[in-house]
Motif scaffolding. Structure first.
Motif, PDB file in Angstrom:
ATOM      1  N   CYS A 166       0.837  -1.206   0.000  1.00 14.65           N
ATOM      2  CA  CYS A 166       0.000   0.000   0.000  1.00 14.65           C
ATOM      3  C   CYS A 166       0.866   1.247   0.000  1.00 14.65           C
ATOM      4  O   CYS A 166       0.556   2.238  -0.665  1.00 14.65           O
ATOM      5  CB  CYS A 166      -0.917   0.014   1.223  1.00 14.65           C
ATOM      6  SG  CYS A 166      -2.334  -1.072   1.054  1.00 14.65           S
ATOM      7  N   ASP A 167       1.964   1.193   0.753  1.00 13.62           N
ATOM      8  CA  ASP A 167       2.866   2.339   0.813  1.00 13.62           C
ATOM      9  C   ASP A 167       3.374   2.696  -0.586  1.00 13.62           C
ATOM     10  O   ASP A 167       3.486   3.879  -0.935  1.00 13.62           O
ATOM     11  CB  ASP A 167       4.042   1.997   1.733  1.00 13.62           C
ATOM     12  CG  ASP A 167       4.992   3.172   1.900  1.00 13.62           C
ATOM     13  OD1 ASP A 167       4.545   4.194   2.433  1.00 13.62           O
ATOM     14  OD2 ASP A 167       6.156   3.064   1.471  1.00 13.62           O
ATOM     15  N   SER A 169       1.781   2.201  -3.461  1.00 15.56           N
ATOM     16  CA  SER A 169       0.697   2.867  -4.202  1.00 15.56           C
ATOM     17  C   SER A 169       0.442   4.278  -3.682  1.00 15.56           C
ATOM     18  O   SER A 169       0.245   5.211  -4.463  1.00 15.56           O
ATOM     19  CB  SER A 169      -0.607   2.063  -4.097  1.00 15.56           C
ATOM     20  OG  SER A 169      -0.417   0.756  -4.582  1.00 15.56           O
ATOM     21  N   GLU A 170       0.435   4.427  -2.350  1.00 19.92           N
ATOM     22  CA  GLU A 170       0.178   5.759  -1.785  1.00 19.92           C
ATOM     23  C   GLU A 170       1.197   6.769  -2.312  1.00 19.92           C
ATOM     24  O   GLU A 170       0.867   7.922  -2.585  1.00 19.92           O
ATOM     25  CB  GLU A 170       0.236   5.684  -0.246  1.00 19.92           C
ATOM     26  CG  GLU A 170      -0.951   4.934   0.345  1.00 19.92           C
ATOM     27  CD  GLU A 170      -0.688   4.377   1.751  1.00 19.92           C
ATOM     28  OE1 GLU A 170       0.249   4.863   2.428  1.00 19.92           O
ATOM     29  OE2 GLU A 170      -1.400   3.445   2.169  1.00 19.92           O
ATOM     30  N   ASP A 171       2.420   6.287  -2.461  1.00 20.37           N
ATOM     31  CA  ASP A 171       3.493   7.159  -2.921  1.00 20.37           C
ATOM     32  C   ASP A 171       3.453   7.357  -4.447  1.00 20.37           C
ATOM     33  O   ASP A 171       3.379   8.486  -4.936  1.00 20.37           O
ATOM     34  CB  ASP A 171       4.825   6.516  -2.503  1.00 20.37           C
ATOM     35  CG  ASP A 171       5.922   7.536  -2.363  1.00 20.37           C
ATOM     36  OD1 ASP A 171       5.619   8.720  -2.142  1.00 20.37           O
ATOM     37  OD2 ASP A 171       7.096   7.149  -2.486  1.00 20.37           O
ATOM     38  N   PHE A 174      -0.433   8.572  -5.552  1.00 21.26           N
ATOM     39  CA  PHE A 174      -1.126   9.714  -4.950  1.00 21.26           C
ATOM     40  C   PHE A 174      -0.212  10.821  -4.409  1.00 21.26           C
ATOM     41  O   PHE A 174      -0.688  11.793  -3.858  1.00 21.26           O
ATOM     42  CB  PHE A 174      -2.043   9.230  -3.817  1.00 21.26           C
ATOM     43  CG  PHE A 174      -3.139   8.309  -4.288  1.00 21.26           C
ATOM     44  CD1 PHE A 174      -4.227   8.821  -4.982  1.00 21.26           C
ATOM     45  CD2 PHE A 174      -3.087   6.938  -4.049  1.00 21.26           C
ATOM     46  CE1 PHE A 174      -5.243   7.982  -5.426  1.00 21.26           C
ATOM     47  CE2 PHE A 174      -4.101   6.097  -4.485  1.00 21.26           C
ATOM     48  CZ  PHE A 174      -5.176   6.620  -5.181  1.00 21.26           C
ATOM     49  N   THR A 175       1.103  10.634  -4.479  1.00 16.97           N
ATOM     50  CA  THR A 175       1.981  11.672  -3.931  1.00 16.97           C
ATOM     51  C   THR A 175       2.973  12.178  -4.987  1.00 16.97           C
ATOM     52  O   THR A 175       2.899  13.324  -5.422  1.00 16.97           O
ATOM     53  CB  THR A 175       2.743  11.145  -2.692  1.00 16.97           C
ATOM     54  OG1 THR A 175       1.811  10.516  -1.821  1.00 16.97           O
ATOM     55  CG2 THR A 175       3.430  12.280  -1.956  1.00 16.97           C
ATOM     56  N   ARG A 213      -7.025   9.976  -2.271  1.00 22.66           N
ATOM     57  CA  ARG A 213      -5.943   9.354  -1.496  1.00 22.66           C
ATOM     58  C   ARG A 213      -6.463   8.925  -0.122  1.00 22.66           C
ATOM     59  O   ARG A 213      -6.228   7.807   0.335  1.00 22.66           O
ATOM     60  CB  ARG A 213      -4.795  10.363  -1.330  1.00 22.66           C
ATOM     61  CG  ARG A 213      -3.555   9.806  -0.679  1.00 22.66           C
ATOM     62  CD  ARG A 213      -2.522  10.906  -0.446  1.00 22.66           C
ATOM     63  NE  ARG A 213      -1.171  10.385  -0.362  1.00 22.66           N
ATOM     64  CZ  ARG A 213      -0.584   9.970   0.770  1.00 22.66           C
ATOM     65  NH1 ARG A 213      -1.244  10.009   1.901  1.00 22.66           N
ATOM     66  NH2 ARG A 213       0.642   9.515   0.765  1.00 22.66           N
ATOM     67  N   ASN A 214      -7.196   9.838   0.511  1.00 26.64           N
ATOM     68  CA  ASN A 214      -7.741   9.543   1.828  1.00 26.64           C
ATOM     69  C   ASN A 214      -8.728   8.362   1.765  1.00 26.64           C
ATOM     70  O   ASN A 214      -8.727   7.489   2.634  1.00 26.64           O
ATOM     71  CB  ASN A 214      -8.436  10.801   2.361  1.00 26.64           C
ATOM     72  CG  ASN A 214      -8.869  10.666   3.798  1.00 26.64           C
ATOM     73  OD1 ASN A 214      -8.036  10.494   4.688  1.00 26.64           O
ATOM     74  ND2 ASN A 214     -10.169  10.708   4.031  1.00 26.64           N
ATOM     75  N   MET A 217      -6.859   5.088   1.441  1.00 27.47           N
ATOM     76  CA  MET A 217      -6.177   4.664   2.666  1.00 27.47           C
ATOM     77  C   MET A 217      -7.132   4.292   3.799  1.00 27.47           C
ATOM     78  O   MET A 217      -6.731   3.594   4.731  1.00 27.47           O
ATOM     79  CB  MET A 217      -5.237   5.777   3.138  1.00 27.47           C
ATOM     80  CG  MET A 217      -4.073   5.985   2.188  1.00 27.47           C
ATOM     81  SD  MET A 217      -3.057   7.437   2.592  1.00 27.47           S
ATOM     82  CE  MET A 217      -2.185   6.857   4.047  1.00 27.47           C
TER      83      MET A 217
ATOM     84  N   SER B 150       1.642   6.363   7.736  1.00 28.53           N
ATOM     85  CA  SER B 150       0.720   5.377   7.166  1.00 28.53           C
ATOM     86  C   SER B 150       0.971   3.975   7.736  1.00 28.53           C
ATOM     87  O   SER B 150       0.048   3.242   8.075  1.00 28.53           O
ATOM     88  CB  SER B 150       0.887   5.399   5.646  1.00 28.53           C
ATOM     89  OG  SER B 150       0.390   4.249   5.060  1.00 28.53           O
TER      90      SER B 150
END
Lengths: 374, 374
Positions: A166-167, A169-171, A174-175, A213-214, A217, B150
């Motif tokens: 997940c980290d 994908s989040e990065d 979405f970042t 993003r929120n 998550m 996260s």
């Protein structure tokens, strides 16, 4: 034997499958080839006289960068494949999972081809929208707590917490595409100003992406595949097989649906701008439209037939599906932006050698993404 | 000693605290009394010459019904209290946690009084809205992944999965009041038709409550208290202490805020309809208004000061807080309906002996709840 993890090679993979199963005859001549093309795991295909098997093995180090990555990801993958295959025929069959060697022994799906490459080669699959929406609705809806017992669903949420994947994908999704804070984005010189103005400096876009993003998550809605691009979809005339759910976790259904739609847009604009293949363009446009129509129809129908609790009434179901579809279009947009701006590009973009066409292609994709999100 | 769980009594509680700590002097005379008034756990208060301590113990059986309930709930409670006390002074201090005897040894907060009873007795606490919103914002915001890393937040989501306690809320708050499918609702004869028409047969209400139920079950936003009614709030002139977080899990912040607001409405309508105490009525009305205003102001400020990732920009923060507040009002509504219709009533309702006033009171609460939700 095999009581301690080590990375297989072509020879030891043959010894391994002979020792672990009687899938092949004792005297059967076997050939093995490592066929992994992802950047995460190793994939050994072992071929006998009449049948074949695939061993997917995880190492403690990433295949590509050799950086460490939680090896538990392959356990998650095997568990997800088991669950998905209980709901859908569109996943490879699992023969066994070895939690010491971190190996999944599974069906060889070589008769199916990588959908991204097939689309790039101008192949049309008229039933794809129907097939992929069957897969999506059949695997996503039954893992929500609208259908599952609340207790079982919570245990699965707990089990499928997938921190490191997940980290990523989040990065990456979405970042980084919005800030380039790791200096890894790859942008054509001619598109620098366009990206600066429309992506980096676009506060309205950031606001909308922040909501997605929120949601990604926090919304533990369903057991999602987590990386459902056209390179994870294998296809032929008879159907599809969905592979590589190592990014799976309890997240928003719309993320999976959006990834499929976003990747069809890459193929669609490629055919409009690069290959000028009008028939493919129209086929892809129609497929995107049909996916939305079919998701709405099939998801509403499945929810209506499976929901037990009357509080989840008809108005709730319609609202739930409508929100899923509008979120899907926004996630299609975030997928499209990250593949143009970020460092994980797709072949529809990187294969374009004519720089002006690529500039056009990238801007078309980004403009559509902005329309979908904002 | 104490290497196997058994339920304490007044005498063994004294032996236990002497053995486990040097909180009291060796020769100090101690008095112990079981003071638990909830239906879940046992609470022993041990008083020495100058100081006192509270032991909260869980049994494998529920105190009230003697049915089995996962004893892990008290571990969750102790972990939550530790986290909350790192962010706020408004929780009792924890001296130690015993994971074999399932005991939390904690600060004796007898100098604070049960807020529900204080309000029923017409006591005004002018700073309550300020104090409770400090507690809410200070404990909720830092446990979101807008602030926490996260990775750490996902580990906490996993750790605080609280199956049996959530199951109770899902049932008592979001299911039974709308269907009475377990035949446990308790409704005044004179209000039967009113409830039938406005609650049981209200499809629009069911749709709205279904969205809140789904949000309660899926939105792992923050580590919430989970049962923040005025009986979990202890209060005096100097401040508040929040106790009993055994229902805590990663859920929507709005559920905690809504519970506080809903319970103030009980007191407000009680003062309007039953006790005709205009000053109390206006104080409670003003407190509800102030809670909303303070939450908006403090939550926005805290988010702005703690958020690191620029994608969570100002428009996102405003939208995030506004949505939290509108959801809070809806959760206030579900709390109000379940306390009138369901079997877990509040004293503001059950203590009213004049049946016509109680009918009025219940209808006023239900009408306000319908306004808040629909």
């Amino acid at each position: 034997m095999y009581d301690k993890h080590f990375l297989l090679d072509d020879k030891s993979a043959i010894d391994y499958i002979r020792y672990k199963s009687d899938f092949f005859g004792a005297d059967e001549k076997l050939v093995c080839k490592e066929i992994g093309d992802g950047n995460i795991n190793y994939v050994f295909k072992i071929i006998g006289q009449n049948k074949s098997v695939v061993l997917k093995q995880a190492d403690v180090l990433l295949r590509s960068s050799k950086r460490p990555l939680d090896i538990n990801r392959i356990y998650i993958e095997s568990e997800v494949l088991k669950i998905q295959s209980s709901y859908s025929k569109s996943v490879p069959e699992i023969y066994f999972y070895d939690d010491i060697m971190h190996i999944i022994a599974m069906e060889d799906i070589s008769s199916y081809k990588n959908m991204r490459l097939e689309l790039l080669n101008g192949r049309i699959f008229p039933d794809f929208a129907d097939q992929i929406t069957d897969f999506l609705v059949d695997t996503l809806v039954p893992t929500t707590d609208l259908i599952m017992k609340s207790e079982e669903k919570k245990k699965d949420v707990q089990k499928f917490i997938n921190i490191e994947m997940c980290d990523i994908s989040e990065d990456l999704v979405f970042t980084e595409p919005y800030y380039d804070y790791k200096n890894r984005n790859i942008i054509l010189e001619k598109n620098r100003d366009f990206v600066q103005k429309n992506i980096y400096d676009n506060e309205r876009l950031h606001f909308k992406v922040a909501i997605m993003r929120n949601n990604f998550m926090n919304n533990a809605q369903a057991l999602i595949h987590g990386d459902l691009h056209t390179g994870s979809i294998f296809i032929n005339e008879s159907g599809i097989k969905i592979i590589d759910p190592e990014f799976a976790f309890y997240g928003p259904m719309a993320y999976d649906i959006g990834n499929v739609i976003g990747n069809l847009y890459f193929a669609m604009y490629y055919n409009e701008i690069v290959s000028n293949n009008k028939q493919m363009y129209e086929y892809l446009q129609r497929s995107i439209y049909n996916i939305i129509v079919f998701i709405k129809k099939k998801m509403e129908k499945k929810l209506r037939s499976l929901i037990q609790l009357p509080i989840y009434n008809d108005e709730f179901i319609r609202n739930y599906v409508d929100r899923t579809i509008s979120d899907s279009l926004r996630y299609a947009g975030t997928e499209m932006i990250r593949r143009v701006v970020g460092d994980s590009k797709v072949l529809e973009i990187t294969s374009v050698k004519d720089i002006d066409k690529r500039v056009d292609l990238e801007r078309s994709i980004l403009n559509r993404a902005l329309m979908l999100i904002c």
